[in-house]
Design a protein around this motif. Structure first.
Motif, mmCIF file in Angstrom:
data_model
loop_
_atom_site.group_PDB
_atom_site.id
_atom_site.type_symbol
_atom_site.label_atom_id
_atom_site.label_comp_id
_atom_site.label_asym_id
_atom_site.label_seq_id
_atom_site.Cartn_x
_atom_site.Cartn_y
_atom_site.Cartn_z
ATOM 1 N N ALA A 67 32.367 19.183 -16.297
ATOM 2 C CA ALA A 67 33.027 17.377 -15.639
ATOM 3 C C ALA A 67 31.524 17.221 -14.616
ATOM 4 O O ALA A 67 31.256 18.640 -13.854
ATOM 5 C CB ALA A 67 34.468 17.930 -15.357
ATOM 6 N N GLY A 70 29.318 14.756 -7.651
ATOM 7 C CA GLY A 70 28.071 13.934 -7.323
ATOM 8 C C GLY A 70 26.520 15.374 -6.881
ATOM 9 O O GLY A 70 25.703 14.376 -6.449
ATOM 10 N N GLY A 73 27.409 20.041 -5.246
ATOM 11 C CA GLY A 73 27.951 21.573 -5.612
ATOM 12 C C GLY A 73 27.001 22.822 -5.364
ATOM 13 O O GLY A 73 25.280 22.806 -5.278
ATOM 14 N N GLY A 132 29.237 17.528 5.154
ATOM 15 C CA GLY A 132 27.729 16.723 5.277
ATOM 16 C C GLY A 132 28.157 16.178 3.761
ATOM 17 O O GLY A 132 26.328 14.892 3.655
ATOM 18 N N ALA A 137 29.544 13.492 -2.585
ATOM 19 C CA ALA A 137 30.276 14.275 -3.685
ATOM 20 C C ALA A 137 31.386 13.167 -3.570
ATOM 21 O O ALA A 137 31.501 12.531 -3.407
ATOM 22 C CB ALA A 137 30.883 14.835 -2.204
ATOM 23 N N GLY A 141 34.674 16.262 -7.940
ATOM 24 C CA GLY A 141 34.341 17.211 -7.759
ATOM 25 C C GLY A 141 34.638 18.265 -6.321
ATOM 26 O O GLY A 141 34.439 19.460 -6.712
ATOM 27 N N THR A 145 35.828 21.823 -6.816
ATOM 28 C CA THR A 145 35.002 23.226 -5.742
ATOM 29 C C THR A 145 36.516 23.897 -4.568
ATOM 30 O O THR A 145 36.231 23.986 -4.261
ATOM 31 C CB THR A 145 33.987 22.569 -5.134
ATOM 32 N N GLY A 148 36.152 22.519 1.651
ATOM 33 C CA GLY A 148 36.440 23.262 2.755
ATOM 34 C C GLY A 148 36.191 21.930 4.295
ATOM 35 O O GLY A 148 36.631 20.879 3.945
ATOM 36 N N GLU A 198 36.481 24.824 -10.684
ATOM 37 C CA GLU A 198 34.923 24.736 -11.519
ATOM 38 C C GLU A 198 34.983 23.749 -12.728
ATOM 39 O O GLU A 198 34.431 24.434 -13.377
ATOM 40 C CB GLU A 198 33.951 26.147 -11.040
ATOM 41 N N VAL A 204 39.586 16.914 -13.885
ATOM 42 C CA VAL A 204 40.441 15.427 -12.962
ATOM 43 C C VAL A 204 40.092 14.383 -13.345
ATOM 44 O O VAL A 204 38.831 13.980 -13.784
ATOM 45 C CB VAL A 204 40.130 16.001 -11.834
ATOM 46 N N HIS A 380 31.537 27.886 9.804
ATOM 47 C CA HIS A 380 33.214 27.464 10.006
ATOM 48 C C HIS A 380 33.973 28.354 10.546
ATOM 49 O O HIS A 380 35.373 29.054 9.923
ATOM 50 C CB HIS A 380 33.548 26.755 9.126
ATOM 51 N N HIS A 423 31.913 27.641 -1.368
ATOM 52 C CA HIS A 423 31.082 26.526 -2.439
ATOM 53 C C HIS A 423 31.561 26.754 -3.813
ATOM 54 O O HIS A 423 31.147 26.437 -4.833
ATOM 55 C CB HIS A 423 29.823 27.172 -2.583
ATOM 56 N N ASN A 459 33.497 23.765 -19.498
ATOM 57 C CA ASN A 459 32.224 24.420 -18.293
ATOM 58 C C ASN A 459 31.731 26.273 -18.415
ATOM 59 O O ASN A 459 31.950 26.766 -17.726
ATOM 60 C CB ASN A 459 32.155 23.867 -16.999
HETATM 61 C C1 LIG Z 1 24.946 18.748 2.539
HETATM 62 C C2 LIG Z 1 25.689 19.548 2.106
HETATM 63 C C3 LIG Z 1 26.739 19.607 2.775
HETATM 64 C C4 LIG Z 1 27.721 20.991 2.138
HETATM 65 N N1 LIG Z 1 28.552 20.694 3.029
HETATM 66 C C5 LIG Z 1 30.410 21.445 2.602
HETATM 67 C C6 LIG Z 1 31.223 22.571 3.296
HETATM 68 O O1 LIG Z 1 31.503 21.974 4.358
HETATM 69 N N2 LIG Z 1 32.127 22.499 2.740
HETATM 70 C C7 LIG Z 1 32.044 22.597 1.759
HETATM 71 O O2 LIG Z 1 33.316 23.698 0.849
HETATM 72 N N3 LIG Z 1 31.417 22.126 0.320
HETATM 73 C C8 LIG Z 1 30.399 21.653 1.230
HETATM 74 N N4 LIG Z 1 29.280 21.534 0.149
HETATM 75 C C9 LIG Z 1 29.827 21.344 -1.007
HETATM 76 C C10 LIG Z 1 30.499 20.938 -1.489
HETATM 77 O O3 LIG Z 1 31.265 21.770 -3.225
HETATM 78 C C11 LIG Z 1 30.272 19.541 -2.251
HETATM 79 O O4 LIG Z 1 29.635 19.144 -1.659
HETATM 80 C C12 LIG Z 1 31.321 19.104 -2.927
HETATM 81 O O5 LIG Z 1 32.191 20.108 -3.442
HETATM 82 C C13 LIG Z 1 30.922 18.836 -4.544
HETATM 83 O O6 LIG Z 1 31.340 17.627 -4.909
HETATM 84 P P1 LIG Z 1 30.525 17.083 -5.761
HETATM 85 O O7 LIG Z 1 31.364 15.920 -6.542
HETATM 86 O O8 LIG Z 1 29.189 16.738 -5.840
HETATM 87 O O9 LIG Z 1 30.403 17.591 -7.571
HETATM 88 P P2 LIG Z 1 29.882 18.685 -7.917
HETATM 89 O O10 LIG Z 1 28.875 19.048 -7.696
HETATM 90 O O11 LIG Z 1 29.448 17.477 -9.389
HETATM 91 O O12 LIG Z 1 30.834 19.496 -9.229
HETATM 92 C C14 LIG Z 1 30.956 21.024 -8.667
HETATM 93 C C15 LIG Z 1 31.843 20.944 -9.176
HETATM 94 O O13 LIG Z 1 33.111 20.204 -9.926
HETATM 95 C C16 LIG Z 1 33.799 20.357 -11.083
HETATM 96 N N5 LIG Z 1 33.392 18.776 -10.919
HETATM 97 C C17 LIG Z 1 33.169 17.540 -10.697
HETATM 98 N N6 LIG Z 1 34.351 17.402 -11.194
HETATM 99 C C18 LIG Z 1 35.128 16.609 -11.753
HETATM 100 C C19 LIG Z 1 36.281 17.050 -12.260
HETATM 101 N N7 LIG Z 1 36.507 15.257 -12.439
HETATM 102 N N8 LIG Z 1 37.641 17.183 -12.560
HETATM 103 C C20 LIG Z 1 37.125 19.037 -12.855
HETATM 104 N N9 LIG Z 1 36.275 19.354 -12.540
HETATM 105 C C21 LIG Z 1 34.671 18.216 -12.174
HETATM 106 C C22 LIG Z 1 32.384 20.921 -11.290
HETATM 107 O O14 LIG Z 1 31.925 20.731 -12.718
HETATM 108 C C23 LIG Z 1 31.434 21.683 -10.268
HETATM 109 O O15 LIG Z 1 32.209 23.098 -11.264
HETATM 110 C C24 LIG Z 1 27.876 20.741 0.799
HETATM 111 C C25 LIG Z 1 26.951 20.195 -0.063
HETATM 112 C C26 LIG Z 1 26.050 19.606 1.150
HETATM 113 C C27 LIG Z 1 24.747 19.390 0.047
#
Ligand SMILES: Cc1cc2nc3c(=O)[nH]c(=O)nc-3n(C[C@H](O)[C@H](O)[C@H](O)COP(=O)(O)OP(=O)(O)OC[C@H]3O[C@@H](n4cnc5c(N)ncnc54)[C@H](O)[C@@H]3O)c2cc1C
Length: 464
Positions: A67, A70, A73, A132, A137, A141, A145, A148, A198, A204, A380, A423, A459
């Motif tokens: 899955a 954005g 991760g 951020g 995101a 996602g 993850t 936080g 993850e 979800v 943090h 993360h 995954n």
């Molecule tokens: C600039 C920046 C700042 C960030 N700051 C923080 C922060 O302060 N705190 C923090 O915790 N994280 C932070 N992150 C990382 C953080 O983990 C992600 O931003 C966010 O949680 C991931 O969302 P995403 O949709 O991009 O997920 P993805 O990267 O696409 O996926 C992440 C994980 O979730 C799973 N997943 C995705 N969609 C689903 C679904 N529908 N069902 C089940 N599993 C799924 C994926 O398989 C993967 O394992 C930051 C990232 C960046 C780039």
């Protein structure tokens, strides 16, 4: 898998089956461009039923399914397996309901976090989780993850905001519990197994999120302290004196602050918000709903600590643009580190009392192995969560990230911390999971995985 014969287009429509060159970069790499994926196909379902049909098929054929949201991760967790399915939830992006009476939002997994923020605010309510990557995101996602971010101190992690969840399991079974209750102790709380897993235990598809009253004021400052102990005392005192309104406490070690503000001045022409030369710098923010009272309370609290000597210098934001400048120090830290690329970055947690020992020990151990190494620390800190950036500075040699990992995680292990604060594990930290989890804990994790995904299609290769 044989794309043409398995009926994928019948499930999601031909336009939502991407193969070959139609699979754009967005599905082949992540935000940091650190990991690459080579899925056989990208599927973009529009409903829970379609996700279920896809998983039934994948389960039958033993095809890996990842899955993706954005792709922001940090650990390679959303990188689809070679030859597998990348399941993008991006078309399932609707906010189905905002219920101000129950303070809940029902939302599909592909909704972008910032869109959910804005929709809540338009109804006068608040979804506190913020980070951020908010503009990319997705809800699935951040649940996947257990993200936080900047306001965990006050409102908790994503886990604390999920009241109800709908998931599709590996065999295509839809499990739905979209209740709006805060309290629900009817048997095992399975949703907490899924949150932060993850994408390895289920996909979800929808969630009910807990909302809060919308803060209408915020008070933001950057403050300098001389010692880590003073910084933590300040955290405790502000938490008390601001009557629970303290929402963010984002710490930078002094050398990290200097590197970041120098680079931001140089590259972004952003003024240095507070004179350099102190031990520690913290972006502090409180949120509330009583403009005059809140401002006065914040100023009183900072003035008391300045007078008492805990704070040695401070700058308070008096406008939105000043607030953006102060937050820019924290949110755009990458500006300070670009010319250290490639580097190793870490997201660890531990008791706040051992954080100075952690930093000192990591620096000592690095110096022994890599005499020219540089390391910077921030994070943090209000949540016991530190980030570190390390470059061993060995010109002409490839980055020895495993050696650096062993040093950093070795100290984390000795201090009883966790190698993954927010993360996750993905592929990047998998080799070190047993440095932070016991054999018995790993046994339990494997048993859960085996029970929910016996063919190991969800995954694979991530976390365990
Ligand atoms: C600039 C920046 C700042 C960030 N700051 C923080 C922060 O302060 N705190 C923090 O915790 N994280 C932070 N992150 C990382 C953080 O983990 C992600 O931003 C966010 O949680 C991931 O969302 P995403 O949709 O991009 O997920 P993805 O990267 O696409 O996926 C992440 C994980 O979730 C799973 N997943 C995705 N969609 C689903 C679904 N529908 N069902 C089940 N599993 C799924 C994926 O398989 C993967 O394992 C930051 C990232 C960046 C780039």
């Amino acid at each position: 898998m044989d794309i043409s014969s398995n009926g994928l287009a019948e499930i999601v429509g031909a336009a939502n089956v991407l193969i070959g060159d139609d699979i754009g970069d967005r599905y082949r790499s992540d935000f940091l461009k650190k990991h690459v994926a080579a899925p056989a196909v990208v599927l973009r379902p529009a409903s829970t039923q379609e996700v279920s049909e896809i998983l039934k098929l994948a389960h039958r054929e033993g095809t890996p399914v990842t899955a993706i949201g954005g792709q922001t991760g940090m650990c390679g967790a959303a990188m689809a397996s070679p030859g597998g399915i990348a399941l993008s939830l991006e078309r399932m992006n609707r906010i189905e309901e905002i219920d101000p009476a129950s303070m809940t939002m029902t939302v599909q997994a592909g909704c972008v976090l910032q869109v959910a923020h804005e929709a809540a605010e338009a109804e006068g309510v608040f979804l506190p989780l913020d980070l951020g990557a908010r503009g990319s995101a997705m809800i699935g996602g951040v649940i996947g993850t257990n993200a936080g971010g900047n306001r965990v101190l006050r409102w908790g992690m994503m886990r604390d905001m999920v009241l109800g969840l709908e998931v599709v399991l590996a065999d295509g079974r839809i499990v739905s519990s979209l209740g709006k209750m805060i309290k629900d102790n009817a048997g095992y709380n399975w949703k907490h197994l899924l949150i932060g897993s993850e994408g390895t235990l289920g996909v979800v598809t929808r969630a009910v999120l807990r909302l809060r009253p919308l803060p209408t004021t915020h008070q933001t400052a950057i403050v300098a302290t001389e010692s880590f102990e003073d910084t933590i005392r300040l955290l405790r005192k502000l938490d008390a004196s601001l009557s629970g309104r303290l929402s963010s406490f984002e710490l930078l070690w002094g050398d990290c602050y200097e590197r970041v503000v120098d680079a931001q001045l140089d590259q972004l022409k952003r003024p240095v918000p507070l004179a350099k030369g102190h031990g520690f710098y913290t972006v502090v923010e409180a949120m509330g709903s009583d403009k005059e009272g809140d401002d006065a309370q914040f100023e009183r609290a900072l003035a008391a600590e300045l007078e008492g000597g805990l704070i040695v210098d401070a700058a308070v934001a008096n406008s939105e643009s000043q607030r953006a400048t102060l937050w820019g120090v924290r949110d755009e830290m990458h500006v300070g580190f670009m010319n250290l690329m490639p580097f190793c970055n870490y997201d660890v947690s531990m008791a706040q009392s051992v954080m100075p020992t952690f930093v000192a020990r990591v620096r000592e151990d690095l110096a022994q192995r890599f005499p020219n190494a540089v390391s910077y620390f921030y994070g943090h800190a209000g949540d016991g969560n530190l980030h570190a950036i390390v470059n061993p500075l060995e010109p002409g040699k490839p980055l020895d990230s495993i050696a650096v990992d062993r040093i950093v995680f070795g100290v984390v292990r000795e201090l009883g911390g966790s190698i993954a604060a927010e993360h996750g594990i993905g592929t990047l930290r998998r080799e070190f999971l047993d440095w932070t989890r016991s054999e018995d804990e790993l046994w339990m994790m494997r048993a859960i995985k085996q029970a929910l995904d016996p063919r190991g299609i969800l995954n694979p290769g991530k976390v365990l």
